[in-house]
Design an enzyme around this catalytic site. Sequence first.
Site, PDB file in Angstrom:
ATOM      1  N   LYS A  49       0.849  -1.205   0.000  1.00 58.71           N
ATOM      2  CA  LYS A  49       0.000   0.000   0.000  1.00 58.71           C
ATOM      3  C   LYS A  49       0.878   1.245   0.000  1.00 58.71           C
ATOM      4  O   LYS A  49       0.618   2.210  -0.726  1.00 58.71           O
ATOM      5  CB  LYS A  49      -0.923  -0.012   1.232  1.00 58.71           C
ATOM      6  N   GLN A  93      -5.828  -2.201   9.303  1.00 59.65           N
ATOM      7  CA  GLN A  93      -5.263  -3.401   8.679  1.00 59.65           C
ATOM      8  C   GLN A  93      -5.765  -4.653   9.406  1.00 59.65           C
ATOM      9  O   GLN A  93      -5.622  -4.787  10.616  1.00 59.65           O
ATOM     10  CB  GLN A  93      -3.718  -3.335   8.729  1.00 59.65           C
ATOM     11  N   ASP A 116     -11.732   1.409   2.995  1.00 59.04           N
ATOM     12  CA  ASP A 116     -11.812  -0.044   2.850  1.00 59.04           C
ATOM     13  C   ASP A 116     -13.279  -0.474   2.678  1.00 59.04           C
ATOM     14  O   ASP A 116     -13.558  -1.649   2.440  1.00 59.04           O
ATOM     15  CB  ASP A 116     -11.204  -0.716   4.090  1.00 59.04           C
TER      16      ASP A 116
END
Length: 278
Positions: A49, A93, A116
Amino acid sequence: MNNIIDGKKIRNEIIEDLKKQVKHYLIKPCLAVIQIGDDSASNTYIKSKEKACNEIGIYFKHIKFSEDAKEIEVINKILELNHDDYVNGILLQLPLPQKFSADKIINYIARNKDVDGLTDINLGKIFNNKNGMISCTPLGIMKLLERENVDLAGKDVTIVGRSNLVGKPLLGLLLNKDATVTITHSKTKNLKVHTKRADILIVAVGKKHFITKDMVKENAIVIDVGINKEDGKLYGDVDFDQVKEHASLITPVPGGVGPMTVASLMLNVVSAYQKQQK
Ligand code: NAP
């Protein structure tokens, strides 16, 4: 016959497009990634990322908590980032160490910074066919199908796996494109009946070579989401060498869905930035 979908190439094209856009911004977009603990797979995903952010010119903020941190500290950090005008996207995460509730923590992320797409609000919007943040792996798969000019209307699609991360959002996205969707899971009886009749088969189970040639319809499109590590090598959920002879299009592992997940995250960060500037 080249029937292998090159996710890396499509990823690079998306990153190049975004780079051209971001070049003109006076203030750069910013993605904040929150990590709890030191999971080695998570470290690898975070690096990819960061690499994509660096390529585009997106500011990357890595906030790391130890496993001993308290849930409230993580939530307070999210609340602080929600109010920080320089932060456009926030990502927690996954997976988290066991004592933390991902579902609880994620829902503190402001909906317009939830890059996300995993908050209840953004997941729900998919099923009302409303614009929201779409979670990155399903969005990446939709982009792959779009780039390959796959017309989804009326197609029989079978999804294997019903996680919030992959299967469930895909179900909504495909329905919104008028596909006829079957979603299967570990309690599904006669799985092969469902996989074998699919024009498009999407597999997100997490078991190496779970899908074999006899489970796939001739000329089907096969999208393999699985990432299974064995002796330092990556394998998909689909037995690629067998199934590729049989499929009209197929994604490899690595180099298929994985790179598209990162590209979709970058699309979401830039889109969040643009909306927040308005
Ligand atoms: P998950 O949350 O563990 O979900 C797995 C799903 O598979 C569950 O719905 C489970 O059913 C179903 N399943 C398990 N055994 C089955 C069986 N025998 N028959 C039919 N269904 C079965 O996993 P996930 O987060 O969706 O991830 C799945 C895989 O994709 C993993 O390998 C992961 O690493 C990979 N992944 C890759 C990317 C990428 O960017 N390429 C992104 C996300 C995930 P139940 O619901 O009944 O338990």
